[in-house]
Design a protein around this motif. Structure first.
Motif, short mmCIF file in Angstrom:
data_model
loop_
_atom_site.label_atom_id
_atom_site.label_comp_id
_atom_site.label_asym_id
_atom_site.label_seq_id
_atom_site.Cartn_x
_atom_site.Cartn_y
_atom_site.Cartn_z
N SER A 88 -4.43 22.55 -15.01
CA SER A 88 -5.58 21.81 -14.48
C SER A 88 -6.66 22.76 -13.98
CB SER A 88 -5.14 20.88 -13.35
OG SER A 88 -4.32 19.85 -13.83
N ALA A 89 -6.23 23.84 -13.31
CA ALA A 89 -7.20 24.82 -12.80
C ALA A 89 -7.96 25.48 -13.95
CB ALA A 89 -6.49 25.87 -11.96
N ARG A 111 -12.76 36.89 -10.29
CA ARG A 111 -11.95 38.09 -10.02
C ARG A 111 -10.49 37.71 -9.83
NH1 ARG A 111 -14.21 41.39 -5.27
NH2 ARG A 111 -15.51 42.36 -6.89
N THR A 112 -10.24 36.59 -9.14
CA THR A 112 -8.87 36.13 -8.94
C THR A 112 -8.21 35.80 -10.28
OG1 THR A 112 -9.47 35.19 -6.78
CG2 THR A 112 -7.44 34.38 -7.81
N LEU A 113 -8.99 35.24 -11.21
CA LEU A 113 -8.46 34.90 -12.53
C LEU A 113 -8.46 36.09 -13.49
CD1 LEU A 113 -10.17 31.41 -12.99
CD2 LEU A 113 -7.78 31.87 -12.40
N GLU A 152 -18.18 44.34 -14.50
CA GLU A 152 -18.76 43.28 -15.32
C GLU A 152 -19.07 42.05 -14.48
OE1 GLU A 152 -16.68 44.06 -19.68
OE2 GLU A 152 -15.55 43.03 -18.11
N LEU A 153 -18.17 41.71 -13.56
CA LEU A 153 -18.40 40.54 -12.72
C LEU A 153 -19.60 40.75 -11.80
CD1 LEU A 153 -14.75 39.57 -11.69
CD2 LEU A 153 -16.26 38.36 -13.27
N ALA A 163 -21.04 28.47 -9.52
CA ALA A 163 -20.48 27.61 -10.57
C ALA A 163 -20.76 28.19 -11.96
CB ALA A 163 -21.07 26.20 -10.45
N LEU A 164 -21.91 28.81 -12.13
CA LEU A 164 -22.27 29.38 -13.43
C LEU A 164 -21.49 30.65 -13.75
CD1 LEU A 164 -26.15 28.92 -13.29
CD2 LEU A 164 -24.53 27.62 -14.70
N MET A 165 -20.87 31.27 -12.74
CA MET A 165 -20.09 32.49 -12.97
C MET A 165 -18.96 32.27 -13.96
SD MET A 165 -20.96 35.39 -11.48
CE MET A 165 -19.40 36.29 -11.46
#
Length: 251
Positions: free
Chosen positions: A84-85, A115-117, A124-125, A162-164
């Motif tokens: 779901s995530a 970053r967590t994912l 890059e982030l 949200a766009l990240m």
């Protein structure tokens, strides 16, 4: 092509029917504004689209994938929390309240989720985050904390966050309702820019000017049902139902 497919969606909380058989489609690149009085089911519908709420009957698909469920051996099964995530990561959601982490800088608020994912390297982030902050007009506030920003600036940070995740779909739940009137315009301008770039958007709003100018379609809801679904000019200039006419007189 269809981005969102909502089929016979019902949702109730206790004895209250919040959604009563919603059928609606959103095409890719389309901006759909959901209008209607408080309690008409608009926010619940958004939550069903991104899987924060599950329909009691019917289903929602985004880009052809069932939201919150999967078919296995001919039967429907709920997705796991991890599944779901991952699904919600492709659907950006901007709430009435900004939900920024107050102890993190603007930049850190943006990079925390991806970053967590482990979607990209830290460099890059950070580069992507700074590009998005520039896009929403906040390139100089990366090191600021939420408390140092105006409400409008915080909401623009929430949009950039949200766009990240490079979403295919953006959902907005009354994104300007918590803002001072002088801050509303800067958030709406950011949303107009997204619409012009072809982002698929479903927007719950009370901003009639935005709906008239930016929406491809207006969906008017009342009592958990779709009452009208039409182009903005048709809805605002010649609504077909008395319920819609009464709503427009009030706003």
């Amino acid at each position: 092509m269809t981005a969102v497919d909502i089929v016979n969606v019902h949702k109730h909380f206790g004895a209250q029917d919040v959604l009563s058989g919603i059928d609606m489609q959103v095409r890719q690149g389309e901006v759909v504004c959901l209008l209607g009085p408080s309690g008409s089911g608009k926010t619940t519908l958004l939550r069903c689209i991104n899987g924060l709420a599950m329909p009691d009957q019917g289903h929602v698909s985004v880009d052809g994938a069932l939201i919150g469920r999967k078919v296995r051996n001919g039967k429907l099964h709920d997705l796991t929390g991890k599944e779901s995530a991952a699904q919600r990561a492709r659907i950006g959601m901007v709430f009435q309240h900004f939900n920024l982490f107050p102890h993190l800088t603007v930049l850190d608020n943006l990079v925390l989720g991806p970053r967590t994912l482990k979607l990209k390297t830290s460099a890059e982030l950070e580069r992507h985050a700074r590009e998005l902050l520039d896009r929403v007009g906040l390139a100089d506030r990366a090191a600021a904390y939420p408390a140092q920003l105006s409400g409008g600036q915080q909401q623009r940070v929430a949009i950039a966050r949200a766009l990240m995740m490079n979403p295919d779909l953006m959902l907005f739940d009354e994104p300007t309702s918590a803002l001072d009137p002088q801050r509303v315009g800067e958030v709406l301008e950011t949303m107009r820019s997204l619409a012009q770039d072809g982002m698929t958007m479903v927007v719950v709003t009370h901003e009639m000017t935005f709906a008239r100018q930016a929406a491809d379609r207006v969906v008017f809801m009342a009592d958990g049902k779709v009452v009208e679904d039409s182009p903005p000019r048709e809805f605002f200039d010649s609504p077909s139902t008395e319920r819609a006419r009464a709503f427009l007189r009030l706003v």
